[in-house]
Structures are given as structure tokens and as C-alpha cells.
Design a protein around this motif. Sequence first.
Motif, PDB file in Angstrom:
ATOM      1  N   ILE A 188     101.373 -78.816 -57.164  1.00 46.43           N
ATOM      2  CA  ILE A 188     101.088 -77.523 -57.787  1.00 46.43           C
ATOM      3  C   ILE A 188     100.116 -77.689 -58.956  1.00 46.43           C
ATOM      4  O   ILE A 188      99.210 -76.881 -59.160  1.00 46.43           O
ATOM      5  CB  ILE A 188     102.393 -76.854 -58.255  1.00 46.43           C
ATOM      6  CG1 ILE A 188     103.273 -76.515 -57.042  1.00 46.43           C
ATOM      7  CG2 ILE A 188     102.106 -75.607 -59.078  1.00 46.43           C
ATOM      8  CD1 ILE A 188     104.643 -75.987 -57.401  1.00 46.43           C
TER       9      ILE A 188
ATOM     10  N   LYS B 221      97.987 -82.278 -52.784  1.00 46.35           N
ATOM     11  CA  LYS B 221      98.219 -80.827 -52.739  1.00 46.35           C
ATOM     12  C   LYS B 221      98.990 -80.432 -51.481  1.00 46.35           C
ATOM     13  O   LYS B 221      99.962 -79.669 -51.548  1.00 46.35           O
ATOM     14  CB  LYS B 221      96.882 -80.078 -52.790  1.00 46.35           C
ATOM     15  CG  LYS B 221      96.203 -80.123 -54.142  1.00 46.35           C
ATOM     16  CD  LYS B 221      95.045 -79.146 -54.217  1.00 46.35           C
ATOM     17  CE  LYS B 221      93.872 -79.603 -53.392  1.00 46.35           C
ATOM     18  NZ  LYS B 221      92.673 -78.735 -53.575  1.00 46.35           N
TER      19      LYS B 221
ATOM     20  N   THR C 232     106.341 -82.229 -55.994  1.00 43.16           N
ATOM     21  CA  THR C 232     106.020 -80.798 -55.969  1.00 43.16           C
ATOM     22  C   THR C 232     105.173 -80.394 -57.173  1.00 43.16           C
ATOM     23  O   THR C 232     104.166 -79.690 -57.032  1.00 43.16           O
ATOM     24  CB  THR C 232     107.312 -79.959 -55.939  1.00 43.16           C
ATOM     25  OG1 THR C 232     108.109 -80.346 -54.809  1.00 43.16           O
ATOM     26  CG2 THR C 232     106.999 -78.488 -55.849  1.00 43.16           C
TER      27      THR C 232
ATOM     28  N   LEU D 131     103.007 -79.056 -51.303  1.00 43.60           N
ATOM     29  CA  LEU D 131     103.462 -77.801 -50.696  1.00 43.60           C
ATOM     30  C   LEU D 131     104.526 -78.060 -49.630  1.00 43.60           C
ATOM     31  O   LEU D 131     105.503 -77.307 -49.515  1.00 43.60           O
ATOM     32  CB  LEU D 131     102.267 -77.059 -50.087  1.00 43.60           C
ATOM     33  CG  LEU D 131     101.243 -76.506 -51.080  1.00 43.60           C
ATOM     34  CD1 LEU D 131     100.050 -75.906 -50.342  1.00 43.60           C
ATOM     35  CD2 LEU D 131     101.890 -75.450 -51.976  1.00 43.60           C
TER      36      LEU D 131
ATOM     37  N   CYS E  18     108.358 -76.649 -49.669  1.00 44.74           N
ATOM     38  CA  CYS E  18     108.929 -75.908 -48.532  1.00 44.74           C
ATOM     39  C   CYS E  18     110.168 -76.613 -47.981  1.00 44.74           C
ATOM     40  O   CYS E  18     111.101 -75.959 -47.500  1.00 44.74           O
ATOM     41  CB  CYS E  18     107.886 -75.750 -47.429  1.00 44.74           C
ATOM     42  SG  CYS E  18     106.508 -74.659 -47.865  1.00 44.74           S
TER      43      CYS E  18
END
Length: 202
Positions: A190, A127, A186, A131, A135
Motif C-alpha cells: 500500500i 504492490k 500489506t 494487494l 485480500c
Amino acid sequence: INVLTDRKYKFNININLTVIGIFLFVFYFTTNKTFLLPSLLGLIILMLSVVILLISILLINNKGILITRVDTLWVIFLILFVSHIAFNNLITQETIVDIFVYTSCIIFLLLIKVKISYFDYPLKLIKILGLIYACSAIFQYLYTDVYISYILPLFNQYEQFTILKLLNKNSYTGFTNQTAHLAGYTVSGIGIILFSNWKRKF
């Protein structure tokens, strides 16, 4: 009392080693194909994770290996894969690494029939890194010049060429060396976040 203390101490060691082994295994596959983990160091971590799991599950916990039908299919796939490479004389450094990685994955599947709670920290890692990778793509898009100056040199020459080629096509890789890897990391992060929230509701 001493016997109970020894058993408790042994139990704690077993849990720690198993979690550490799973965590290192997941860490390899969530940082592979990025500048965060050099190839050689990654393979060392992968090998270490498998060794730790073998020691923890087979020696400390004295558990046998439960082989399911799915495991059998993966073993057959590995045998066919290795046979294809050998018969077609495709043995190179890259294929040897692939065989090592696939073999490690199958050993991992054979060993990780453990409590779901053992995956708490590895899932948190996925997780967090998911993130970070998301980013990184935004960062690459907004500050392309900074990315090219400071992040791009962290990749090897071939990866730099690939990343620049993708950038020219308006494709972004973030901290990975391919858009596909960026998307995979990613989406995994998510997906776990969404599943965790859904699980809490029910």
C-alpha cells in the motif's frame, strides 16, 4: 559497426541480469514466511539472486564496490552478530540460515547502487503481492472454514499450530504464517502504491 553492436549487446545483458537479480532478491523477501515459497527453494533463489548480481555488476559491468558509512555499520553489525553466535555456542541450523540471509542482504546493499529504474519491476511485484496478501486476510475472515480446509495444510505443522492459535484470538494471517508478516507485506504494498501516486502528481 561490429564493435558498437557488441557493446550494445553487452549493455543489454548487463541491464537484464541486474534487474533479474534485484527481482529475485525482492521476490524472496516478499514471499518468505508464506506457503508460496518453501524454505529451501527460497534460500536457493536468494543465493541465485546474489550470484547474478555479482556476475552482472562486478564481471560484466566491471564496476567496483562503493562502501558508504551505512554499509560499514551493517558490516560491523554482521561481525558482532556472528561473533555473538560463535562465542555463545549458538550455532544451529536456524542461526546458520540467519547468517546467510543477513550476509546476502549486506552484499545486496553493496551491489545495488544502480539506477532507480532498475527497481521498477521489483516495486510492481511488492504492490501486487501486497494487494494479494490484503485480500488473503479478508478471505480468511469471510471463509475461515475453506481456509482451514485448503490453505492451512499448505503450511508446515508448527506454522499450522501458530495460525490456529492466532485464529482463536481473532487474529488473521492470510497467506502468511504470522499477523506481523501479513501487516508488513500489506503496508509495504500500500505504501508503494500511495508513493507512486504521489510521485506522479509532483
